[in-house]
Design an enzyme around this catalytic site. Structure first.
Site, mmCIF file in Angstrom:
data_model
loop_
_atom_site.group_PDB
_atom_site.id
_atom_site.type_symbol
_atom_site.label_atom_id
_atom_site.label_comp_id
_atom_site.label_asym_id
_atom_site.label_seq_id
_atom_site.Cartn_x
_atom_site.Cartn_y
_atom_site.Cartn_z
ATOM 1 N N ARG A 126 0.839 -1.201 0.000
ATOM 2 C CA ARG A 126 0.000 0.000 0.000
ATOM 3 C C ARG A 126 0.866 1.239 0.000
ATOM 4 N NH1 ARG A 126 -2.685 1.131 4.654
ATOM 5 N NH2 ARG A 126 -4.023 2.597 3.567
ATOM 6 N N LYS A 196 2.790 -7.090 12.139
ATOM 7 C CA LYS A 196 2.100 -7.322 10.863
ATOM 8 C C LYS A 196 2.401 -8.723 10.329
ATOM 9 C CE LYS A 196 1.284 -5.174 6.375
ATOM 10 N NZ LYS A 196 1.012 -3.930 5.704
ATOM 11 N N ARG A 335 -1.083 5.277 19.294
ATOM 12 C CA ARG A 335 -0.247 6.163 20.137
ATOM 13 C C ARG A 335 0.021 5.448 21.450
ATOM 14 N NH1 ARG A 335 -3.271 10.699 21.632
ATOM 15 N NH2 ARG A 335 -5.181 9.892 20.718
HETATM 16 C C1 BTN Z 1 0.289 -3.939 2.208
HETATM 17 O O1 BTN Z 1 1.024 -2.974 1.972
HETATM 18 O O2 BTN Z 1 0.055 -4.294 3.356
HETATM 19 C C2 BTN Z 1 -0.335 -4.696 1.060
HETATM 20 C C3 BTN Z 1 0.572 -5.810 0.616
HETATM 21 C C4 BTN Z 1 0.027 -6.630 -0.533
HETATM 22 C C5 BTN Z 1 1.066 -7.602 -1.052
HETATM 23 C C6 BTN Z 1 0.516 -8.528 -2.076
HETATM 24 S S1 BTN Z 1 1.609 -9.863 -2.447
HETATM 25 C C7 BTN Z 1 0.618 -10.329 -3.796
HETATM 26 C C8 BTN Z 1 0.125 -9.071 -4.455
HETATM 27 N N1 BTN Z 1 1.048 -8.602 -5.457
HETATM 28 C C9 BTN Z 1 1.625 -7.454 -5.132
HETATM 29 O O3 BTN Z 1 2.476 -6.855 -5.817
HETATM 30 N N2 BTN Z 1 1.157 -7.044 -3.950
HETATM 31 C C10 BTN Z 1 0.158 -7.932 -3.434
#
Ligand code: BTN
Length: 336
Positions: A126, A196, A335
């Protein structure tokens, strides 16, 4: 060091996934290269996050069991009514599974294209971030669908997928996991830190007319070695893995099938019923609810108490005045 050809790393990965000890000589003979080329490929596989043990004068073996992703195994674990709707592909290496499906011909409305990769060289996260995954210790997959018409609750799509991913992981024996708005799979550690375990990236290719292609990317940390955890920590995210929460991380095909099955069933329901049937599941899993949070969006920062989500999936932020505002986008931190 020159890089070993992808085919060689793929072949050696495939050979090691039987869990047995393989001498450098046997691997060289099986793949038709020199022992030094095998050695280079082993270092490269380690660099990609694969945990490989070396035993002096005996050879190489995986540090822990790990299945190679396999279309028939995944399909065999999908309910028939879902399997019939899915075009499934596994690739060894790709830039990004999301990017590939976004460029591809959209599936017929009501059907789904699913792409899984053992390795992504440009995995997307993201907010323009890079997604880091460990070879053999993660799942990187994307599901494309063609909504016609577009569901009116579309902004809640990644929340829907989050609830389905959580349900799938619980069905695979994971003890307890939560969701962090809008699309992180997390656990709250004993020291009250958010760790995460995975993330979801929903992307849309809308045409001027006609149906819209939606691609949902899911990245999950099944088993992360310390090197990968450190690499992810260096980019500012505390990462953990699902194996430490009870998942059998070696059974990657069964986990992939559980995720694909639940997410596709969820997308079908979402297309007809919208977000409403998923709200309660989200609320049960919401790790932020009643926590003091900070919302970063570009250069703006807001603080308050998280008070769950509204019927459209927007995060409710309660300010010191008691007034509430709806958050549609942003990076949330708790926070302390
Ligand atoms: C995040 O930032 O939390 C989202 C991560 C999403 C990763 C997945 S892996 C499969 C798919 N292909 C990508 O390039 N990204 C998503």
């Amino acid at each position: 060091m020159t890089q070993a050809a992808p085919m060689l790393t793929q072949k050696i990965f495939g050979a090691l996934t039987d869990g047995q000890l393989h001498s450098g000589e046997a691997l060289a003979e099986a793949t038709g290269v020199t022992r030094s080329a095998v050695w280079k490929a082993i270092s490269q596989l380690r660099g990609m996050g694969l945990l490989i043990e070396a035993q002096t004068n005996r050879g190489y073996r995986l540090g822990a069991s790990c299945e190679a992703l396999n279309v028939s195994a995944i399909r065999g674990d999908l309910p028939k009514e879902i399997s019939d709707l899915v075009q499934l592909e596994v690739v060894w290496e790709i830039g990004s599974t999301n990017a590939r499906l976004l460029e591809s011909q959209p599936p017929t409305p009501g059907e789904f294209a699913v792409l899984l990769a053992e390795n992504q060289t440009g995995g997307r996260g993201r907010r323009g971030r890079r997604w880091q995954a460990a070879l053999g210790g993660s799942l990187c997959l994307s599901i494309a669908t063609n909504f016609e018409p577009l569901p009116h609750d579309l902004p809640a799509l990644s929340l829907v997928v989050g609830t389905c991913v959580r349900e799938a992981l619980l069905s695979c024996g994971v003890r307890d996991i939560s969701l962090k708005w809008p699309n992180d799979v997390v656990i709250l550690s004993a020291s009250a830190q958010l760790v995460k375990l995975g993330g979801i990236l929903a992307e849309l290719r809308a045409e001027a007319v006609g149906p819209a292609l939606v691609v949902v990317g899911i990245g999950l940390n099944l088993r992360l070695g310390e090197d990968k955890k450190k690499l992810i920590a260096d980019s500012g995210t505390l990462a953990g893995d699902l194996e430490s929460l009870g998942l059998d991380a070696g059974k990657r095909n069964a986990v992939a099938a559980a995720i694909i099955g639940r997410v596709i069933a969820g997308l079908k329901r979402f297309a007809v019923e919208g977000f409403a049937p998923f709200i309660e599941d989200w609320r049960t899993a919401d790790v932020l609810c009643d926590q003091p949070i900070r919302v970063l969006d570009g250069s703006s920062e807001r603080q308050g108490i998280a008070r769950g989500i509204d019927a459209q999936g927007a995060l409710q932020l309660e300010h010191a005045t008691g007034h509430r505002s709806s958050i549609l986008a942003g990076e949330i931190s708790v926070r302390t």
